[in-house]
Design a protein around this motif. Sequence first.
Motif, PDB file in Angstrom:
ATOM      1  N   ASN A   1       0.834  -1.198   0.000  1.00 29.43           N
ATOM      2  CA  ASN A   1       0.000   0.000   0.000  1.00 29.43           C
ATOM      3  C   ASN A   1       0.874   1.256   0.000  1.00 29.43           C
ATOM      4  N   ASP A   2       0.223   2.410  -0.133  1.00 31.06           N
ATOM      5  CA  ASP A   2       0.974   3.661  -0.233  1.00 31.06           C
ATOM      6  C   ASP A   2       1.735   3.964   1.056  1.00 31.06           C
ATOM      7  N   THR A   3       1.192   3.530   2.210  1.00 30.95           N
ATOM      8  CA  THR A   3       1.892   3.761   3.474  1.00 30.95           C
ATOM      9  C   THR A   3       3.242   3.071   3.488  1.00 30.95           C
ATOM     10  N   THR A   4       3.328   1.905   2.871  1.00 30.38           N
ATOM     11  CA  THR A   4       4.601   1.187   2.784  1.00 30.38           C
ATOM     12  C   THR A   4       5.634   2.030   2.042  1.00 30.38           C
ATOM     13  N   LEU A   5       5.232   2.614   0.919  1.00 30.26           N
ATOM     14  CA  LEU A   5       6.161   3.429   0.132  1.00 30.26           C
ATOM     15  C   LEU A   5       6.693   4.592   0.960  1.00 30.26           C
ATOM     16  N   SER A   6       5.805   5.215   1.737  1.00 34.15           N
ATOM     17  CA  SER A   6       6.213   6.354   2.553  1.00 34.15           C
ATOM     18  C   SER A   6       7.078   5.904   3.725  1.00 34.15           C
ATOM     19  N   MET A   7       6.671   4.839   4.423  1.00 37.18           N
ATOM     20  CA  MET A   7       7.391   4.390   5.614  1.00 37.18           C
ATOM     21  C   MET A   7       8.799   3.923   5.284  1.00 37.18           C
ATOM     22  N   PHE A   8       8.957   3.247   4.137  1.00 40.42           N
ATOM     23  CA  PHE A   8      10.253   2.690   3.780  1.00 40.42           C
ATOM     24  C   PHE A   8      11.048   3.594   2.831  1.00 40.42           C
ATOM     25  N   GLY A   9      10.527   4.803   2.587  1.00 45.64           N
ATOM     26  CA  GLY A   9      11.269   5.751   1.747  1.00 45.64           C
ATOM     27  C   GLY A   9      11.408   5.305   0.314  1.00 45.64           C
ATOM     28  N   ILE A  10      10.379   4.644  -0.212  1.00 46.97           N
ATOM     29  CA  ILE A  10      10.401   4.161  -1.597  1.00 46.97           C
ATOM     30  C   ILE A  10       9.667   5.183  -2.461  1.00 46.97           C
TER      31      ILE A  10
END
Length: 505
Positions: A168-177
């Motif tokens: 999900n989009d939160t993953t991209l934000s949390m992991f700096g992707i």
Amino acid sequence: MTASPDLFAFVPDSVVIWDDRGRVKAWNPAAVALYGWTVEQAVGAKVEDLLGLNPAHQTEAVIERRNADGRPLLIQAIWARGAGETLEIGRDVTAQRAVEDQLKRSELRYSSLFQAMAAAFWELDFAPVGEMLRKLKDQGVDDFPRHFDDHPEFVREMMRRTKVVDVNDTTLSMFGIGGREHLASSVEPYWPENSSAVYAASVKAAISRQSHYMAETRLRRRDGTEFDALFTAAFPHEGLAQGALLVGVIDISDRLSAQADLRRLRDEFAHAARVSMLGELAASIAHEVNQPLAAIATNAAACLRWLSREEPDLARAIGLTSRIGMDSQRAANVIARVRNMASKQSAAYGPLSIRDLVDETLLFLRDELQGRQAQVVKTVERLNVHGDRVQLQQVLVNLIMNAIQAAAPGHAPRLRLSATDCGDEVEIVVADDGPGLTASPDSLFTSFYSTKPEGMGLGLPICRSIVESHGGRIDAANLPGAGAAFTVRLPVSGAIPRSEAMDLT
């Protein structure tokens, strides 16, 4: 095109034939069952009166119709035209479309939930790892956990074989992707070497048919920096059989940082209390208000965190603010009580339920107990005494805090709290499982004597003073094996209405 009606009698789909004038010439049994009109009613009738208008110049379509009772239908129809006649073969797809629509709505809800959650969600393909484990078993390996421990390189290879299907989009934000095009194909780059044991433990949980797994660990962002995370994995049997796996990650860096700040703040309070010892009264006040002040600081920090979120959690903030008010009032009560004791004013004595008193004290210390993962075994009979609520709560707070701090380093405290009827007295016992008393009981109740480096030596003397002012006594002793017990004996009060108290244990 004209054919005998008997020709269509065994066709499972509805068959309707009409001429250029729109008059029905054939109406098979399946049409009777589908639309509700009998053959006698249908043959010779206008097809528009029975079925409504049909799309012109189309050979196949899904159209809306109604049966004889007015029930709406979705019909998948095929038309053939020629020789002055039109043949229609129809099939009822109402239920099928309803299921398809429900499935689409379900997928939309899942997709919305997947994307909208504040936690990072990963949809993974676990099938290649399953194949690795099957090959390992064929080689004669039965003890997978031991093999994982002995072969850390195998664990890293399992990570590389765990394929990322979606995030999900939160993953991209949390992991700096920056975008999905930068997402690694496996989970291995996001797991530091020191966290491999947690990944291995999750695999152990999956193959041992556990429903889920949860642990705190360290994970790695795309730029190489690490952060503290709560890692969770769900193992639904039907999904795992197909290799599908859903994991969640919550960034707990702020929470752990706040806990460290809280510990540092408590240390500062203890230091301030020691250097501000301007006499026994001033030191007593500093000692007794330490607990409510620490609780206020904890709740205030937590309240600020909830309000500082992208979507502030007002309900939690209101609850924490209410607790701050309660703790500040408790601190004010302590100061007022010490002032009254110094001026020889009488305390606020009244009927007290021991069970209510214990429950309120445990509620007051809830954050401390949870933070230290303390286990409280409570056996409290429904008894009553006559005394000052704040003073007796002060005694219980001191004894419970001492029991918590007595636990061996690295071990969660285990407390036993009991209150029993001993005839004319109520006996309250607070016992721990620590190393026991290293000093004589008499010296423990001497002012400014403490066995703890940071201790002020005031807690137990104050407890004894309070208990004796209530006509009771307090003793300390080592327990057989390990641990120590502090016993408070108070005279039983007269008949007092009994109230139900919530059970915190």
